[in-house]
Design an enzyme around this catalytic site. Structure first.
Site, PDB file in Angstrom:
ATOM      1  N   ASP A  14       0.736  -1.045  -0.096  1.00  0.00           N
ATOM      2  CA  ASP A  14       0.052  -0.030   0.138  1.00  0.00           C
ATOM      3  C   ASP A  14       0.773   1.258  -0.008  1.00  0.00           C
ATOM      4  O   ASP A  14       2.090   1.121   0.392  1.00  0.00           O
ATOM      5  CB  ASP A  14      -0.992  -0.018   1.199  1.00  0.00           C
ATOM      6  CG  ASP A  14      -1.804  -1.029   1.099  1.00  0.00           C
ATOM      7  OD1 ASP A  14      -1.912  -1.810   0.362  1.00  0.00           O
ATOM      8  OD2 ASP A  14      -2.827  -0.799   2.038  1.00  0.00           O
TER       9      ASP A  14
ATOM     10  N   HIS B 218       4.936  -7.163  -0.231  1.00  0.00           N
ATOM     11  CA  HIS B 218       4.828  -8.691  -1.024  1.00  0.00           C
ATOM     12  C   HIS B 218       5.443  -8.653  -2.106  1.00  0.00           C
ATOM     13  O   HIS B 218       6.084  -7.814  -2.744  1.00  0.00           O
ATOM     14  CB  HIS B 218       3.340  -9.048  -1.114  1.00  0.00           C
ATOM     15  CG  HIS B 218       2.623  -9.041  -0.007  1.00  0.00           C
ATOM     16  ND1 HIS B 218       1.882 -10.208   0.500  1.00  0.00           N
ATOM     17  CD2 HIS B 218       2.198  -8.183   0.669  1.00  0.00           C
ATOM     18  CE1 HIS B 218       1.315  -9.850   1.410  1.00  0.00           C
ATOM     19  NE2 HIS B 218       1.280  -8.328   1.867  1.00  0.00           N
TER      20      HIS B 218
ATOM     21  N   SER C 260       7.891   4.039   5.498  1.00  0.00           N
ATOM     22  CA  SER C 260       9.123   4.015   4.502  1.00  0.00           C
ATOM     23  C   SER C 260       8.628   3.828   3.345  1.00  0.00           C
ATOM     24  O   SER C 260       7.656   4.487   2.719  1.00  0.00           O
ATOM     25  CB  SER C 260       9.704   2.491   4.780  1.00  0.00           C
ATOM     26  OG  SER C 260      11.198   2.364   4.402  1.00  0.00           O
TER      27      SER C 260
END
Length: 337
Positions: A157, A233, A306
């Protein structure tokens, strides 16, 4: 008449001298600074530089007229003990909260950063013992469906900061700074570790990274805000053969970064010096392939906000389906052929 003229000019001359006095005083002060040692000069210039960038309307810009120059933003950022702050923040996030304090603390966090707890696998706020556990919360299985029609998906996201084909061997606007491809990735690793033959020595660094003729390098920069889901991911089907860790690279106040299959990786460690890096190969005598990853498979997690910089190879007709500044979620397509 002469006396009247002198009388009229007197206040103007005095005013002119008064207006120039600050510049003369500043020049004398700057002259004193130039005689100082380099560490002392840096110590004295740092607070003034901070004010130069923080004050609105260019309030300190007139100082440039008397010969003063602020420290660059990059140099200023490098002078901040970011890793020390990140380690301290990481330890603070691991402090276990009393049961009665968890709901008000997490509720404030949810309200501040717009967290959607309906997507969380565990919605009960009392379940999370500390801020680190709450930050690394997992999602419900169907909260992020993985697009199966395209070969490259968003690994997390976040918000799209920049994307496009790598041009001029540069990665654009990572935390406001444009890096050369070689300085960002580091020197090319030993050719004996590569699963493909090396390019000719006359080729550019960029061309040496391309494994198939007709392909190009592309990049996509994704910023993860504190309220976002912070696991990342695999963006495609691929095999991890090599890892390079730069201890000085990471967002300020990120406690640590974890890669699930890499137990030897320890980020934000005080043992490393800035600018250094270490390599690790997953290709061994017993494992000639490396670590296979499937698209959408869990890869790792951040322990606070981050940025992900995704650099990948694709055919020349690859087209991004993105807009700068848009929100994106893990599993959504980045582009198509």
């Amino acid at each position: 008449m002469m006396c009247q003229s002198e009388a009229r000019q007197g206040p103007e001359l005095r005013a002119a001298k008064w207006l120039h006095f600050p510049q003369l005083a500043l020049r004398r002060r700057l002259g004193q600074l130039s005689c100082m040692s380099r560490p002392a000069l840096k110590l004295r210039s740092w607070p003034l530089t901070v004010l130069y960038y923080l004050l609105p309307f260019g309030a300190l810009r007139p100082l440039s007229r008397v010969g003063w120059r602020p420290v660059s933003r990059v140099a200023l950022y490098k002078s901040v003990p970011t890793r020390l702050l990140s380690r301290a923040w990481g330890r603070l996030n691991q402090v276990e909260l009393p049961h009665w304090l968890r709901r008000p603390v997490y509720s404030l966090y949810i309200w501040t950063f717009g967290v959607n707890m309906k997507e969380a696998a565990v919605e009960d706020l009392h379940h999370y013992r500390n801020l680190s556990e709450f930050f690394r919360r997992k999602l419900k299985p169907q909260a992020r469906p993985v697009c199966g029609l395209h070969s490259v998906i968003s690994p997390s996201d976040g918000r799209i900061l920049n994307f496009g084909q790598v041009k001029n061997c540069e990665v654009e606007q990572v935390k406001g700074v444009t890096y050369s491809l070689e300085s960002f990735l580091g020197p090319r690793m030993c050719t004996e570790d590569l699963p493909f033959p090396p390019a000719a020595s006359c080729d550019s660094f960029k061309n040496q990274l391309v494994t198939r003729e007709g392909n190009e390098l592309y990049h996509c920069v994704i910023y993860l805000a504190p309220g976002d889901y912070h696991c990342f991911h695999s963006p495609t089907d691929w095999t991890v053969s090599h890892r390079r860790h730069f201890p000085a690279v990471g967002a300020t106040n990120v406690g640590s970064i974890r890669i699930y299959f890499d137990r030897d990786l320890h980020t934000n460690s005080p043992r490393h010096s800035k600018g250094s890096y270490n390599d690790f190969s997953f290709v061994t005598h017993t494992n000639r392939e490396g670590v296979p990853m499937r698209k959408g498979e869990h890869l790792g997690e951040f322990n606070l906000g981050s940025t992900i910089v995704l650099i990948f190879e694709a055919p020349k007709d690859f087209n991004f389906q993105l807009k700068t500044g848009q929100k994106i979620r893990f599993g959504e397509a980045l582009g198509s052929l």
